[in-house]
Design a protein around this motif. Structure first.
Motif, PDB file in Angstrom:
ATOM      1  N   GLN A 220       0.855  -1.073  -0.482  1.00 57.74           N
ATOM      2  CA  GLN A 220       0.262   0.020   0.066  1.00 57.74           C
ATOM      3  C   GLN A 220       0.474   1.127  -0.357  1.00 57.74           C
ATOM      4  O   GLN A 220       1.930   1.052   0.880  1.00 57.74           O
ATOM      5  CB  GLN A 220      -1.378   0.386   1.492  1.00 57.74           C
ATOM      6  N   LEU A 221       1.273   1.892  -1.089  1.00 56.40           N
ATOM      7  CA  LEU A 221       1.320   3.532  -1.224  1.00 56.40           C
ATOM      8  C   LEU A 221       0.924   4.458  -0.887  1.00 56.40           C
ATOM      9  O   LEU A 221      -0.300   4.595  -1.363  1.00 56.40           O
ATOM     10  CB  LEU A 221       2.520   2.909  -2.839  1.00 56.40           C
ATOM     11  N   PRO A 222       1.166   5.451  -0.675  1.00 54.44           N
ATOM     12  CA  PRO A 222       0.933   6.919  -1.108  1.00 54.44           C
ATOM     13  C   PRO A 222       0.110   6.886  -2.606  1.00 54.44           C
ATOM     14  O   PRO A 222       1.095   6.673  -3.242  1.00 54.44           O
ATOM     15  CB  PRO A 222       1.990   7.686  -0.359  1.00 54.44           C
ATOM     16  N   GLY A 223       0.022   8.175  -2.325  1.00 56.23           N
ATOM     17  CA  GLY A 223      -1.039   8.920  -3.609  1.00 56.23           C
ATOM     18  C   GLY A 223       0.723   9.635  -4.616  1.00 56.23           C
ATOM     19  O   GLY A 223       1.202   9.701  -4.475  1.00 56.23           O
ATOM     20  N   GLY A 224      -0.005   8.807  -5.674  1.00 57.87           N
ATOM     21  CA  GLY A 224       0.898   8.859  -6.976  1.00 57.87           C
ATOM     22  C   GLY A 224       2.169   7.887  -7.211  1.00 57.87           C
ATOM     23  O   GLY A 224       3.045   8.160  -8.378  1.00 57.87           O
ATOM     24  N   TRP A 225       2.181   7.313  -6.187  1.00 54.96           N
ATOM     25  CA  TRP A 225       2.988   6.055  -6.190  1.00 54.96           C
ATOM     26  C   TRP A 225       2.430   4.501  -6.941  1.00 54.96           C
ATOM     27  O   TRP A 225       1.458   4.415  -6.565  1.00 54.96           O
ATOM     28  CB  TRP A 225       3.741   5.451  -5.002  1.00 54.96           C
ATOM     29  N   SER A 226       2.954   3.961  -7.413  1.00 55.61           N
ATOM     30  CA  SER A 226       2.786   2.416  -8.251  1.00 55.61           C
ATOM     31  C   SER A 226       3.566   1.159  -8.069  1.00 55.61           C
ATOM     32  O   SER A 226       4.693   1.342  -7.888  1.00 55.61           O
ATOM     33  CB  SER A 226       2.211   2.417  -9.775  1.00 55.61           C
ATOM     34  N   VAL A 227       2.943   0.150  -7.814  1.00 57.36           N
ATOM     35  CA  VAL A 227       3.916  -0.955  -7.980  1.00 57.36           C
ATOM     36  C   VAL A 227       4.344  -1.794  -9.443  1.00 57.36           C
ATOM     37  O   VAL A 227       3.866  -1.356 -10.500  1.00 57.36           O
ATOM     38  CB  VAL A 227       3.311  -2.418  -6.687  1.00 57.36           C
TER      39      VAL A 227
ATOM     40  N   ILE B 127       9.030   0.228  -6.965  1.00 57.37           N
ATOM     41  CA  ILE B 127       8.087   1.758  -6.935  1.00 57.37           C
ATOM     42  C   ILE B 127       8.887   2.453  -8.294  1.00 57.37           C
ATOM     43  O   ILE B 127       9.542   2.971  -8.039  1.00 57.37           O
ATOM     44  CB  ILE B 127       7.574   1.739  -6.024  1.00 57.37           C
ATOM     45  N   ALA B 128       7.486   2.896  -8.249  1.00 56.00           N
ATOM     46  CA  ALA B 128       7.842   4.537  -9.370  1.00 56.00           C
ATOM     47  C   ALA B 128       6.171   6.197  -9.123  1.00 56.00           C
ATOM     48  O   ALA B 128       5.511   5.174  -9.162  1.00 56.00           O
ATOM     49  CB  ALA B 128       7.605   4.313 -10.437  1.00 56.00           C
ATOM     50  N   GLY B 129       6.782   6.734  -9.053  1.00 65.17           N
ATOM     51  CA  GLY B 129       5.852   8.048  -9.090  1.00 65.17           C
ATOM     52  C   GLY B 129       5.663   8.478 -10.221  1.00 65.17           C
ATOM     53  O   GLY B 129       6.721   8.374 -11.530  1.00 65.17           O
ATOM     54  N   ASN B 130       4.530   9.278 -10.673  1.00 65.08           N
ATOM     55  CA  ASN B 130       3.840   9.774 -11.447  1.00 65.08           C
ATOM     56  C   ASN B 130       4.281  10.882 -11.987  1.00 65.08           C
ATOM     57  O   ASN B 130       3.242  11.603 -12.394  1.00 65.08           O
ATOM     58  CB  ASN B 130       1.757   9.197 -11.424  1.00 65.08           C
ATOM     59  N   GLY B 131       4.648  11.398 -11.078  1.00 66.34           N
ATOM     60  CA  GLY B 131       5.621  13.413 -11.069  1.00 66.34           C
ATOM     61  C   GLY B 131       4.487  14.423  -9.997  1.00 66.34           C
ATOM     62  O   GLY B 131       5.287  14.674  -9.907  1.00 66.34           O
ATOM     63  N   GLN B 132       3.527  13.765  -9.338  1.00 70.60           N
ATOM     64  CA  GLN B 132       2.882  14.192  -8.641  1.00 70.60           C
ATOM     65  C   GLN B 132       2.951  13.592  -6.840  1.00 70.60           C
ATOM     66  O   GLN B 132       1.547  13.796  -6.439  1.00 70.60           O
ATOM     67  CB  GLN B 132       0.983  14.293  -9.042  1.00 70.60           C
ATOM     68  N   ALA B 133       3.307  12.672  -7.077  1.00 72.47           N
ATOM     69  CA  ALA B 133       3.700  11.634  -6.034  1.00 72.47           C
ATOM     70  C   ALA B 133       4.088  12.108  -4.542  1.00 72.47           C
ATOM     71  O   ALA B 133       5.278  13.090  -5.180  1.00 72.47           O
ATOM     72  CB  ALA B 133       4.818  10.571  -6.531  1.00 72.47           C
ATOM     73  N   VAL B 134       3.538  12.527  -3.438  1.00 71.86           N
ATOM     74  CA  VAL B 134       3.363  12.885  -2.195  1.00 71.86           C
ATOM     75  C   VAL B 134       3.861  11.651  -1.610  1.00 71.86           C
ATOM     76  O   VAL B 134       4.201  10.455  -1.484  1.00 71.86           O
ATOM     77  CB  VAL B 134       1.834  13.626  -2.524  1.00 71.86           C
TER      78      VAL B 134
END
Length: 683
Positions: free
Chosen positions: A216-223, A244-251
């Motif tokens: 379970q990740l914070p907003g903007g992150w994916s596995v 994991i990777a951020g979408n540029g708006q990850a927090v």
């Protein structure tokens, strides 16, 4: 009976069986079976009794589950049911044989919980008892599914005891426990970061596990990887990577890893810190003092007083492009209290204010500079600001009465007060007491006190009241203008009569004055005696001279008496007579005497004076009696047998036929010795 009729010849016998049917079990007791033999030929009866004795018969039965599951890490409690199927109320002794390494005991029987032996007590006939049993595992982990045996021994508490053994089957249950740790070091992440996180897991349970990970990740992150199922054997470990990777708006926020098994799941969490788009800045704005005055600098309004509440205001400016909704924490020194207003949302380009209240404890030390730290955290960003207070020095005391007795005039009483340093600095002052006129107050153990902050002490006063009634006394600290409540007033009640309290200094004056008078009187007596022995001039009968007129004093009035000065008898050194005459009438009316060194002989003084309100005529005779030691003349020591070797006193009287104006005839005036040339110690 098997047979009831017999034909017997003389001396012949026969056998008959008697069958008894009884309940199972029979009740305990004594049973009598009566038999009667009848001789039909002779009509004779032969009675016979069979005695049957039934004791307490024990019979125990135990009911328990076929298999009891036990934990490999925790104590397991279960119970069995013990039945008494005997013929009476019977008790049973119980014993447990534990499996190797395990510890079994009775939970509610025995001398203490967990004891391996116990007594059931008397169980009613056809009754039962629930017997609690606890099983504790060994220190080492036991593999799940292991079968164990627990033996329960039962012995009846009867005269003829009987025993039974029951076997309770135990099976070790499954215990799942994983130790999860993150091997990678994760710092501040960019909102568009791609990160591989290496995890390690160790199976600390007692069975092999097949685990399926999820995250379970914070907003903007994916596995991106690492979510495959894997197995971890009993006592073994496993490592794997999670991407994991951020979408540029990850927090930033909490990341939770969950490992699920067929029987449960175990979770692990950590915090991801991400650079936020917002760019908050914090600065100190102002401080508000207790008098509502506000200053932009923390100490501009002066030092900060302990026990007071101050309001500190900060400004938060968001210089970034995104909004920021932080949470706030206020870090205070030990003993300080404080809180902050609701944290505002700071939009991009806006500035918001945040006010926090800080209460300084009353025991804060002066000149200290405690730090106040305000921390704001949100969106992966954390900002803080530190300000330092300056603690003011406070000087204050409180007084209380510990012992305020009712006084009796003329009697010294102990009065106790307690003083406490309620400020935050050391105090050292001299105590002064203001008492009613005529009262005497003595401060015990010195008048200077020194108290650390928060320290108290008892002030002991010895008070002697001179007048009855309710009076006020005031105790104060001298040179303590800056000390709050440095003065304390309390009431004392005295009973009795008005009494005069004379200090020790007055007594010393009286003592020295009396000593001087005695010495002068002795010298005068010696001089008169020596003049009489010389034989020149007028002699006075009985050693009488007009002393009043000789000193130029007025005669005593009627009813007045002069001081009687008894002097202890002592040897007096001889003084050589002088040829210089002394005119008594020419001396002034008052004369002074100087103190002489204290004599080695003790002196006793008694002074009494009486007067009346009526003034007698001026020519009324006066009388002065003086007593002084008299030396024995050397030339008359052998010739005068009737006179005493030591004369006790010389009486000096004034007569009414001699006036101050005429004086004593010049040829009979006593001559004053020249004491300046004498080696006499009295000189």
């Amino acid at each position: 009976m098997s047979e009831t009729g017999f034909i017997l010849d003389g001396g012949q016998s026969a056998l008959s069986n008697v069958t008894v049917i009884h309940p199972s079990p029979p009740d305990p007791g004594t049973y009598v079976i009566s038999l009667t033999g009848i001789d039909n030929d002779n009509s004779i009866n032969f009675p016979y009794e069979i005695m049957l004795e039934v004791p307490d018969l024990a019979k125990a039965r135990v009911s328990f589950p076929p298999i009891v599951a036990v934990s490999p890490v925790l104590q397991t409690n279960f119970s069995v049911e013990l039945f008494n199927e005997g013929n009476a109320d019977i008790g049973y002794n119980l014993f447990l044989d534990s499996p190797t390494g395990w510890q079994a005991g009775f939970t509610d029987l025995g001398a203490q919980p967990g004891a391996p032996s116990a007594s059931s007590g008397a169980i009613v006939r056809d009754g039962s008892l629930q017997v609690g049993i606890s099983v504790s595992p060994p220190v080492s982990m036991v593999r799940a599914g292991s079968n164990l045996s627990l033996n329960l021994h039962i012995i009846s508490q009867t005269e003829n005891s009987e025993s039974w053994t029951e076997v309770v089957n135990l099976r070790v249950g499954v215990y799942e426990d994983l130790e999860i740790s993150l091997e990678s070091t994760v710092g501040m992440l960019r909102p568009d970061s791609s990160v591989n996180l290496q995890f390690s897991v160790f199976n600390e349970g007692n069975s092999d596990l097949t685990l399926t990970p999820s995250i379970q990740l914070p907003g903007g992150w994916s596995v991106t990887s690492g979510m495959n199922t894997f197995s971890v054997d009993y006592g073994d470990g496993h490592n794997w990577l999670v991407g994991i990777a951020g979408n540029g708006q990850a927090v930033g926020g909490v990341m939770t890893l969950v490992l699920s098994s067929p029987t449960g799941e175990i979770s692990w969490s950590t915090n991801l810190s991400v650079f936020s788009i917002a760019d908050p800045q914090i600065s100190f704005s102002s401080i508000t003092y207790p008098d509502s005055s506000t200053y932009p600098q923390i100490t501009e309004g002066g030092a900060h007083i302990p026990g007071e509440l101050y309001y500190l205001t900060w400004e938060i400016e968001n210089q970034g492009d995104g909004d920021w909704s932080p949470i706030v924490s206020l870090e205070l020194p030990t003993g300080y209290n404080g809180s902050c207003d609701e944290v505002p949302k700071v939009d991009s380009g806006d500035t918001e204010s945040l006010t926090c209240s800080v209460e300084i404890p009353v025991n804060a030390m002066p000149d200290m500079q405690p730090q106040i730290i305000l921390t704001m955290n949100g969106g992966g960003l954390e900002i803080s600001d530190t300000v330092s207070l300056l603690i003011a020095e406070v000087a204050a005391v409180t007084w209380s009465g510990e012992l305020l007795p009712e006084l009796e005039t003329g009697t010294q009483h102990l009065v106790k007060l307690r003083i406490e340093n309620t400020g935050n600095s050391m105090l050292s002052h001299v105590i002064a007491v203001d008492a009613p006129d005529g009262w005497e107050v003595i401060i015990d153990s010195g008048s200077t006190i020194s108290l650390q902050a928060g320290q108290s002490t008892s002030v002991r006063l010895f008070v002697t009241a001179s007048t009855p009634g309710l009076e006020q006394c005031t105790v104060r600290l001298t040179n303590a203008e800056a000390v709050a409540d440095s003065e304390y007033t309390f009431n004392l009640t005295a009973t009795g009569e008005v009494k005069t309290i004379v200090g020790s200094s007055i007594g010393e004056v009286i003592m020295w004055s009396s000593l001087i008078i005695i010495i002068v009187g002795g010298i005068l007596a010696i001089v008169l005696i020596m003049r009489k022995e010389k034989g020149g001039g007028k002699s006075y009968a009985s050693g009488q001279v007009n002393t009043a007129q000789a000193y130029g004093a007025s005669p005593l009035q009627s009813g007045q008496t002069v001081a009687h000065l008894p002097v202890q008898k002592q040897p007096v050194p001889q003084v050589a007579p002088s040829n210089i005459s002394f005119n008594w009438a020419q001396r002034p009316q008052q004369h002074s005497s100087h103190p002489s060194p204290q004599s080695e002989s003790s002196v006793t003084e008694s002074l009494s004076t009486e007067s009346t309100g009526t003034e007698p005529p001026i020519d009324e005779p006066s009388e002065v009696e003086e007593t002084a030691p008299t030396p024995e003349p050397a030339e008359d020591a052998q010739s005068s047998e009737g006179d005493s070797k030591e004369k006790e006193s010389v009486a000096v009287e004034s007569t009414d036929d001699e006036s101050t104006e005429d004086g004593v005839p010049e040829e009979t005036q006593p001559e004053w010795p020249d004491l300046g040339d004498s080696d006499d110690p009295w000189a």
